[in-house]
Design a protein around this motif. Sequence first.
Motif, PDB file in Angstrom:
ATOM      1  N   UNK A 234       3.541   3.159  -1.017  1.00 47.00           N
ATOM      2  CA  UNK A 234       3.331   3.490  -2.424  1.00 47.00           C
ATOM      3  C   UNK A 234       2.094   4.377  -2.552  1.00 47.00           C
ATOM      4  N   UNK A 235       2.212   5.475  -3.304  1.00 44.98           N
ATOM      5  CA  UNK A 235       1.061   6.368  -3.472  1.00 44.98           C
ATOM      6  C   UNK A 235      -0.130   5.610  -4.066  1.00 44.98           C
ATOM      7  N   UNK A 236      -1.306   5.861  -3.535  1.00 48.88           N
ATOM      8  CA  UNK A 236      -2.514   5.288  -4.120  1.00 48.88           C
ATOM      9  C   UNK A 236      -2.804   3.862  -3.719  1.00 48.88           C
ATOM     10  N   UNK A 237      -1.960   3.290  -2.851  1.00 51.47           N
ATOM     11  CA  UNK A 237      -2.257   1.931  -2.390  1.00 51.47           C
ATOM     12  C   UNK A 237      -2.361   1.954  -0.875  1.00 51.47           C
ATOM     13  N   UNK A 238      -3.078   1.016  -0.349  1.00 45.82           N
ATOM     14  CA  UNK A 238      -3.181   0.921   1.100  1.00 45.82           C
ATOM     15  C   UNK A 238      -2.049   0.098   1.700  1.00 45.82           C
ATOM     16  N   UNK A 239      -1.218  -0.471   0.833  1.00 41.16           N
ATOM     17  CA  UNK A 239      -0.208  -1.414   1.308  1.00 41.16           C
ATOM     18  C   UNK A 239       1.046  -0.693   1.785  1.00 41.16           C
ATOM     19  N   UNK A 240       1.491  -1.052   2.990  1.00 43.03           N
ATOM     20  CA  UNK A 240       2.745  -0.498   3.488  1.00 43.03           C
ATOM     21  C   UNK A 240       3.822  -1.570   3.412  1.00 43.03           C
ATOM     22  N   UNK A 241       4.936  -1.225   2.710  1.00 47.50           N
ATOM     23  CA  UNK A 241       6.034  -2.167   2.517  1.00 47.50           C
ATOM     24  C   UNK A 241       7.197  -1.682   3.364  1.00 47.50           C
ATOM     25  N   UNK A 242       7.137  -2.012   4.657  1.00 45.04           N
ATOM     26  CA  UNK A 242       8.106  -1.464   5.609  1.00 45.04           C
ATOM     27  C   UNK A 242       9.540  -1.773   5.226  1.00 45.04           C
TER      28      UNK A 242
END
Lengths: 262, 262
Positions: A137-145
């Motif tokens: 998600x743009x602007x977040x450090x979280x990767x939701x594989x």
Amino acid sequence: MAGFGAATQVRATGDGGFDAELDPLWTVGGKPNGGYLLAILARAAIGSAATHPDPLSASAVYLSPPDPGPAAVTVEVLRTGRSATQVRARLTQKDRTCVEALFTLGTLAAAAAPRWVDAAPPPVPAADTLSRTPAQAPGTGLRIDMLDQFEQRIDWQGVGDPPGELRGWLRLPDAPWDPVSLLFAADAFPPATFTLGSNGWTPTLELTVYVRALPAPGPLRVRQRARLLTDTFVDQVCEIWDADGRVVAQATQLAAYRMPPA
Amino acid sequence: MAGFGAATQVRATGDGGFDAELDPLWTVGGKPNGGYLLAILARAAIGSAATHPDPLSASAVYLSPPDPGPAAVTVEVLRTGRSATQVRARLTQKDRTCVEALFTLGTLAAAAAPRWVDAAPPPVPAADTLSRTPAQAPGTGLRIDMLDQFEQRIDWQGVGDPPGELRGWLRLPDAPWDPVSLLFAADAFPPATFTLGSNGWTPTLELTVYVRALPAPGPLRVRQRARLLTDTFVDQVCEIWDADGRVVAQATQLAAYRMPPA
């Protein structure tokens, strides 16, 4: 089977237990998704009971998030009846108990005209007019594989009407939805809290899913709603309709609410 | 303690288990009410964990209805954390497993202004303008003994608006509501299905309750709603507000639906 089916396979170990391999692709921030884990527990419960093929209810408490890799599932059949079998299942990893769940198993039919339903499915713009949610998600450090493994399309224009609610579609690329993958679908939307300007982390404590019918082929229509957000907890209701507009699953979850770092 | 408190007491047996005495007064058609049984399981869970005093979530599967009389509760603490403890509990009678439940325990505060709530409490006429539901409903053979133990007042004039919904009040005669008795309250209303002209029996398969806050003194405002009634199953949502109008409990249950004899 491929995709979700392969990633949720369990293998009987001969002593009444099951082995599973938690797939690094079905993760959020590197940890297996809660609905994905519930689907694995369901496969072991169904395999152990061998009397009824479908989950009717599934209630899980989340104790400790496992990592991708090997895990074990132990199952205890609590009651075998004519129309339903009830089963307890536990997922452990390296002797750490991670998730425990109670299942009611039965035999579902395709969705038919109900005796009564409280509401029509909510309007959602056609799936092909909504953009697919990216894994990063743009602007977040979280990767939701896991978002690379299925199509999540959210009606962003509809957010705020009413507040606290997200609506959209879910589609598996390589298989129709079934009662076990519906358990996953019930936890595959983002927390509705972030439509309320609340970007805190919401780890699930308890998730209950009722599967009400075999879904028709096609995408699932999903509505995820927050009902009460306090300083420490939030509950969310997830309702799922099949491509024919019939209710196929209903879920509720209680999550801790942790404020993001200032 | 008297009334509900006394009827839900458990006694530690010294081997990690608990004894309970299922009270013939807290019954429906001679069988202990499902929410009453959940409260007994909660007392054992809380007694066993001894870390957190309140149920935050409770999820039960109902396997076999016990009779009034002695019962045993076994408890397993699944995880003890700083803010929550998670526990599995099982009620047996004469070696028959009757109910199994998963609990998240924590420490609740009095209801405060929420960060977000989806709706105001529904309007219900003042409790003293509504008649108390009798234990012997006119025109039915069913005796609901528990209705002599607490006040259930239903807004019959409001039935049908909207359909599938019952609203009213609950009051314990001798004690304020607390987090454990809220588990009972979440299963203390009649099935909303009979507002739909469906008088079938609705034995609960699964009941999940979230307790969201310590209730203020005074009666509870309750809304029980059916969402989807098929030929074989019905789900119901129960929402509970305290006397200050704050959400204190939320429940969902899946029940079998059995047509009455023709």
